[in-house]
Design a protein around this motif. Structure first.
Motif, mmCIF file in Angstrom:
data_model
loop_
_atom_site.group_PDB
_atom_site.id
_atom_site.type_symbol
_atom_site.label_atom_id
_atom_site.label_comp_id
_atom_site.label_asym_id
_atom_site.label_seq_id
_atom_site.Cartn_x
_atom_site.Cartn_y
_atom_site.Cartn_z
ATOM 1 N N ARG A 1 -5.218 10.153 36.972
ATOM 2 C CA ARG A 1 -4.371 11.234 37.978
ATOM 3 C C ARG A 1 -4.175 12.343 36.798
ATOM 4 N NH1 ARG A 1 -0.869 13.102 42.467
ATOM 5 N NH2 ARG A 1 -1.031 15.435 41.786
ATOM 6 N N HIS A 2 -3.708 12.233 34.675
ATOM 7 C CA HIS A 2 -3.601 13.107 34.062
ATOM 8 C C HIS A 2 -5.150 12.915 33.190
ATOM 9 C CE1 HIS A 2 0.735 10.833 34.076
ATOM 10 N NE2 HIS A 2 0.626 12.154 34.955
ATOM 11 N N ILE A 3 -5.912 12.060 32.888
ATOM 12 C CA ILE A 3 -7.044 12.295 32.923
ATOM 13 C C ILE A 3 -8.516 13.166 33.271
ATOM 14 C CG2 ILE A 3 -9.234 11.627 32.228
ATOM 15 C CD1 ILE A 3 -7.208 8.728 31.647
ATOM 16 N N GLN A 4 -7.877 13.094 34.590
ATOM 17 C CA GLN A 4 -8.501 13.790 36.358
ATOM 18 C C GLN A 4 -8.101 15.437 35.427
ATOM 19 O OE1 GLN A 4 -8.217 12.754 39.649
ATOM 20 N NE2 GLN A 4 -10.858 13.152 40.099
ATOM 21 N N LYS A 5 -6.559 16.080 35.345
ATOM 22 C CA LYS A 5 -6.441 16.908 35.014
ATOM 23 C C LYS A 5 -6.540 17.857 33.749
ATOM 24 C CE LYS A 5 -2.249 17.747 37.460
ATOM 25 N NZ LYS A 5 -0.229 17.686 38.173
ATOM 26 N N ALA A 6 -6.919 16.831 32.842
ATOM 27 C CA ALA A 6 -7.100 16.763 31.525
ATOM 28 C C ALA A 6 -8.232 17.861 31.700
ATOM 29 C CB ALA A 6 -7.011 16.268 30.397
ATOM 30 N N PHE A 7 -9.349 17.762 32.422
ATOM 31 C CA PHE A 7 -10.590 18.602 32.786
ATOM 32 C C PHE A 7 -10.607 19.682 33.293
ATOM 33 C CE2 PHE A 7 -11.863 14.483 31.841
ATOM 34 C CZ PHE A 7 -13.006 14.653 31.292
ATOM 35 N N ASN B 1 -0.829 15.670 27.430
ATOM 36 C CA ASN B 1 0.441 16.903 27.923
ATOM 37 C C ASN B 1 0.813 17.201 29.142
ATOM 38 O OD1 ASN B 1 -0.078 17.842 25.051
ATOM 39 N ND2 ASN B 1 -1.261 19.008 25.442
ATOM 40 N N ALA B 2 -0.264 16.396 30.065
ATOM 41 C CA ALA B 2 -0.049 16.904 31.463
ATOM 42 C C ALA B 2 1.205 15.594 32.006
ATOM 43 C CB ALA B 2 -1.817 16.795 32.428
ATOM 44 N N ALA B 3 0.762 14.066 30.988
ATOM 45 C CA ALA B 3 1.855 13.521 32.288
ATOM 46 C C ALA B 3 3.121 14.221 31.521
ATOM 47 C CB ALA B 3 1.087 11.948 30.827
ATOM 48 N N ILE C 1 0.600 7.305 31.325
ATOM 49 C CA ILE C 1 -0.846 8.343 30.942
ATOM 50 C C ILE C 1 -2.018 7.841 32.246
ATOM 51 C CG2 ILE C 1 -3.008 9.918 30.270
ATOM 52 C CD1 ILE C 1 -1.789 9.875 27.415
ATOM 53 N N LEU C 2 -2.081 8.197 32.952
ATOM 54 C CA LEU C 2 -2.229 7.700 34.273
ATOM 55 C C LEU C 2 -3.535 8.231 34.620
ATOM 56 C CD1 LEU C 2 0.616 8.217 37.082
ATOM 57 C CD2 LEU C 2 -0.361 5.932 35.301
#
Length: 88
Positions: A82-88, A69-71, A79-80
């Motif tokens: 950074r997107h995984i980090q934004k998921a938190f 969703n962030a991507a 998915i980068l």
């Protein structure tokens, strides 16, 4: 395997793997083996390996969905980290 000697083929006698029986994607046997090798308890049941595997699989799916969703919010197709980090 008639007529040949040596190790039997994987899952020739037992049938399905624990992951397939429980409907999971992650390897139940590997996680159960790591639980046993960690020596945190004297005995580890197969149910604990299945439960831990299901929990890890659920958390991974949730994080990947939020990262996707962030991507999409940034109009990216991949998915980068950074997107995984934004998921938190």
């Amino acid at each position: 395997m008639a007529g040949t000697k040596g190790a039997p083929e994987p899952h020739e006698k037992g049938g399905r793997r624990k992951s397939a029986k429980s409907g999971l994607i992650l390897p139940v046997g590997r996680i159960n083996r790591q639980l046993v090798q960690s020596r945190k308890a004297r005995q580890v049941s197969i149910g604990s390996g299945i439960f831990l595997t299901a929990t890890l699989e659920y958390l991974t799916a949730e994080i990947m969905q939020l990262a996707g969703n962030a991507a999409l919010d940034e109009q990216k197709a991949v998915i980068l980290p950074r997107h995984i980090q934004k998921a938190f």
